[in-house]
Motif scaffolding. Structure first.
Motif, PDB file in Angstrom:
ATOM      1  N   ALA A  53     -14.296  38.086 125.260  1.00 40.50           N
ATOM      2  CA  ALA A  53     -15.740  37.926 125.458  1.00 40.50           C
ATOM      3  C   ALA A  53     -16.314  39.228 125.991  1.00 40.50           C
ATOM      4  CB  ALA A  53     -16.040  36.780 126.424  1.00 40.50           C
ATOM      5  N   GLU A  54     -17.611  39.356 125.884  1.00 44.84           N
ATOM      6  CA  GLU A  54     -18.322  40.524 126.408  1.00 44.84           C
ATOM      7  C   GLU A  54     -19.436  40.067 127.335  1.00 44.84           C
ATOM      8  OE1 GLU A  54     -18.486  43.428 127.015  1.00 44.84           O
ATOM      9  OE2 GLU A  54     -17.731  44.777 125.484  1.00 44.84           O
ATOM     10  N   GLY A  55     -19.901  40.990 128.184  1.00 44.23           N
ATOM     11  CA  GLY A  55     -21.041  40.710 129.044  1.00 44.23           C
ATOM     12  C   GLY A  55     -20.740  39.730 130.161  1.00 44.23           C
ATOM     13  N   PRO A  83     -25.698  39.707 128.337  1.00 45.07           N
ATOM     14  CA  PRO A  83     -25.258  38.339 128.613  1.00 45.07           C
ATOM     15  C   PRO A  83     -23.855  38.069 128.071  1.00 45.07           C
ATOM     16  CG  PRO A  83     -26.769  38.359 126.758  1.00 45.07           C
ATOM     17  CD  PRO A  83     -26.751  39.757 127.303  1.00 45.07           C
ATOM     18  N   TYR A  84     -23.289  36.978 128.534  1.00 42.40           N
ATOM     19  CA  TYR A  84     -21.929  36.593 128.132  1.00 42.40           C
ATOM     20  C   TYR A  84     -21.910  36.187 126.667  1.00 42.40           C
ATOM     21  CZ  TYR A  84     -17.199  34.794 129.010  1.00 42.40           C
ATOM     22  OH  TYR A  84     -15.840  34.597 129.017  1.00 42.40           O
ATOM     23  N   VAL A  85     -21.006  36.780 125.897  1.00 39.44           N
ATOM     24  CA  VAL A  85     -20.871  36.480 124.469  1.00 39.44           C
ATOM     25  C   VAL A  85     -19.387  36.304 124.140  1.00 39.44           C
ATOM     26  CG1 VAL A  85     -21.332  37.226 122.100  1.00 39.44           C
ATOM     27  CG2 VAL A  85     -22.916  37.877 123.931  1.00 39.44           C
ATOM     28  N   VAL A  99     -23.111  46.093 138.369  1.00 40.55           N
ATOM     29  CA  VAL A  99     -24.077  46.551 137.356  1.00 40.55           C
ATOM     30  C   VAL A  99     -23.717  46.058 135.959  1.00 40.55           C
ATOM     31  CG1 VAL A  99     -24.712  48.635 138.633  1.00 40.55           C
ATOM     32  CG2 VAL A  99     -22.820  48.734 136.999  1.00 40.55           C
ATOM     33  N   ILE A 100     -22.602  45.356 135.816  1.00 47.84           N
ATOM     34  CA  ILE A 100     -22.111  44.992 134.485  1.00 47.84           C
ATOM     35  C   ILE A 100     -23.127  44.205 133.651  1.00 47.84           C
ATOM     36  CG2 ILE A 100     -20.362  43.656 133.229  1.00 47.84           C
ATOM     37  CD1 ILE A 100     -19.354  46.348 134.288  1.00 47.84           C
ATOM     38  N   PRO A 101     -23.823  43.194 134.198  1.00 50.74           N
ATOM     39  CA  PRO A 101     -24.795  42.494 133.355  1.00 50.74           C
ATOM     40  C   PRO A 101     -25.866  43.419 132.772  1.00 50.74           C
ATOM     41  CG  PRO A 101     -24.332  41.218 135.323  1.00 50.74           C
ATOM     42  CD  PRO A 101     -23.684  42.561 135.526  1.00 50.74           C
ATOM     43  N   LYS A 102     -26.244  44.451 133.532  1.00 52.13           N
ATOM     44  CA  LYS A 102     -27.225  45.402 133.004  1.00 52.13           C
ATOM     45  C   LYS A 102     -26.613  46.317 131.954  1.00 52.13           C
ATOM     46  CE  LYS A 102     -30.411  45.625 136.931  1.00 52.13           C
ATOM     47  NZ  LYS A 102     -29.873  44.517 137.718  1.00 52.13           N
ATOM     48  N   LEU A 103     -25.316  46.623 132.113  1.00 52.21           N
ATOM     49  CA  LEU A 103     -24.653  47.530 131.175  1.00 52.21           C
ATOM     50  C   LEU A 103     -24.146  46.820 129.929  1.00 52.21           C
ATOM     51  CD1 LEU A 103     -22.456  49.698 133.603  1.00 52.21           C
ATOM     52  CD2 LEU A 103     -24.767  50.163 132.758  1.00 52.21           C
ATOM     53  N   ARG A 104     -23.809  45.541 130.068  1.00 57.29           N
ATOM     54  CA  ARG A 104     -23.139  44.830 128.976  1.00 57.29           C
ATOM     55  C   ARG A 104     -23.903  43.619 128.465  1.00 57.29           C
ATOM     56  NH1 ARG A 104     -18.549  47.389 126.682  1.00 57.29           N
ATOM     57  NH2 ARG A 104     -18.025  49.022 128.168  1.00 57.29           N
ATOM     58  N   GLN A 115     -15.132  40.122 131.188  1.00 55.34           N
ATOM     59  CA  GLN A 115     -15.659  40.266 132.539  1.00 55.34           C
ATOM     60  C   GLN A 115     -15.349  39.028 133.362  1.00 55.34           C
ATOM     61  OE1 GLN A 115     -16.750  43.187 133.376  1.00 55.34           O
ATOM     62  NE2 GLN A 115     -17.031  42.583 135.512  1.00 55.34           N
ATOM     63  N   ASP A 116     -15.228  37.898 132.672  1.00 57.33           N
ATOM     64  CA  ASP A 116     -14.914  36.613 133.316  1.00 57.33           C
ATOM     65  C   ASP A 116     -14.220  35.752 132.267  1.00 57.33           C
ATOM     66  OD1 ASP A 116     -14.983  34.015 134.343  1.00 57.33           O
ATOM     67  OD2 ASP A 116     -17.116  33.775 133.941  1.00 57.33           O
TER      68      ASP A 116
END
Length: 437
Positions: free
Chosen positions: A152-154, A170-172, A163-168, A199-200
């Motif tokens: 998954a990404e985001g 939403p969760y996909v 800062v990951i949500p801003k860089l990557r 990320q999770d």
């Protein structure tokens, strides 16, 4: 086509896969690629950057300036241009192109535009949505017994320091079939261990299938022939449900290793971190009671804004009681565009470091004690390499690549990287084991 394309990689395993995807896109288009930017016929150098914390940024920037000062045509990719946007373009006019985190599949477009001096050299989406480019085969730059798979990404969480949500974005999640196919292809290439990352990871499938599906994914991966081990990293407490615990406990190829970055123990600090304040000791006890032979890893942050001496002592006592098998500690890094940047009071750098070192000293003693208990036991390990002196270097099921320890074994047997052997432990150090096969 003229010239090779070189690539320099920075950052985590998730970023490594982006690097490999860019290489895959270039190879698919017929470009020759290399990891050596100083080869004579290199035309462009892609620097895939990390911007998670300030130190990682400094390392990426150092590579960029090194390449520019050596007269290279530099393309800056990944987190750094995503974080700083047009500002970076102004600061580094020498760079011939910029590509963001959700645009890695456009690397060929950028290269070809740069070749003909196309003005479209800034391919950085303002609001990234990182969808895995399923049409690109990765060109792996790490060859060994293990390989990462990004499931998954985001991220949909809003942890105060991150800062990951801003860089990557939403969760996909990726479709299950795509992940299974990639795993089968890796196994056919000789990979023995696949390592699931995101990320999770415990939220895998929530967006795509409307419920957590990591347990289901593990069941399907467990059926792949010739695959030896499945390891899961970066789980998050919220969706770590009973179904997932049972899958880890019962599936024979899933190593009994849980990586769950808890970050802190005190409810007030977790609240300030915007993290779930669960009963962590009860959760740990549940995991250990359900998963036989469990190795538990976590990471913690010291010196987060609002962390008083009392709150830090709570964390220290928690580590003492929890007795994690593996533990990493980071000093809080103050990053712009995060909730924690303006949070008060900020903790002095000296205090952050002292607190980190206190936890690390405690963990060193815990790790030493845990390793001592393995003397005389046999433990399954994966062969990494055979040294020139004949000593085998392995990793136990309790050790993830690069972040945990190693097992060194003497043997007269012929070992092949990727094979799994039981090592009888004869000695130990703080973080490594020694034995024989």
């Amino acid at each position: 086509m003229t010239g090779k394309i070189a690539i320099i990689h920075h950052g985590c395993a998730k970023n490594l896969i982006d690097t490999e995807l860019m290489l895959g896109a270039l190879v698919k288009k017929g470009y020759s690629v290399t990891l050596d930017p100083f080869e004579n016929d290199v035309e462009f150098v892609i620097v895939n950057t990390c911007s998670f914390i300030h130190d990682a940024e400094k390392e990426s920037v150092s590579s960029i300036f090194n390449m520019i000062s050596n007269g290279k045509k530099v393309i800056i990719a990944g987190c750094l241009p995503q974080k700083h946007g047009e500002e970076l373009k102004t600061l580094l006019p020498e760079a011939v192109g910029f590509i963001g985190t959700s645009d890695v599949d456009k690397i060929v477009e950028l290269i070809e535009g740069a070749k003909c001096n196309d003005s479209k050299r800034f391919l950085v989406s303002k609001n990234p949505v990182c969808k895995y480019p399923e049409n690109i085969d990765r060109v792996q730059i790490t060859v060994g017994s293990s390989s990462y798979i990004k499931i998954a990404e985001g991220c949909d969480y809003a942890c105060g320091y991150c800062v990951i949500p801003k860089l990557r974005g939403p969760y996909v999640s990726r479709p299950i079939d795509s992940i299974i196919n990639e795993a089968k292809n890796l196994v056919n290439k000789g990979v023995s261990e696949i390592i699931l990352i995101a990320q999770d990871t415990s939220s895998y499938g929530v967006d795509l299938y409307k419920k957590p599906m990591l347990a289901e994914l593990l069941h399907k991966l467990n059926n792949i022939e010739n695959l030896s081990w499945i390891r899961v990293l970066y789980t998050y407490p919220t969706n770590f449900n009973d179904e997932l615990i049972d899958a880890i406990a019962k599936l024979d190829k899933v190593v009994k290793y849980v990586d769950i970055p808890l970050q802190h123990s005190h409810p007030e600090v977790l609240k300030a971190m915007r993290r779930p304040a669960i009963d962590q000791l009860a959760f740990i006890e549940k995991l250990r009671s359900k998963i036989n032979g469990l190795c538990l890893r976590t990471t913690l942050i010291t010196g987060y804004p609002t962390e008083t001496e009392e709150y830090f002592n709570h964390l220290y006592n928690f580590v003492e009681k929890a007795r994690f098998d593996r533990l990493g500690v980071f000093e809080f890094s103050r990053e712009k565009d995060t909730y924690a940047y303006a949070l008060k009071p900020q903790i002095p750098a000296r205090v952050k470091k002292v607190r980190k070192n206190k936890i690390l000293k405690l963990q060193k003693n815990i790790s030493n004690s845990i390793n001592k208990a393995f003397v005389g036991a046999s433990i399954p390990c994966i062969v990494e390499q055979i040294r020139e002196d004949g000593l085998a270097v392995l990793r136990s099921y309790r050790d993830a690549p690069d972040v945990d320890g190693l097992v060194y074994a003497e043997t007269s047997k012929v070992l092949v990287p990727g094979d799994i052997w039981d090592v009888k432990v004869t000695d130990f150090s703080d973080y490594d084991l020694f034995g024989e096969i």
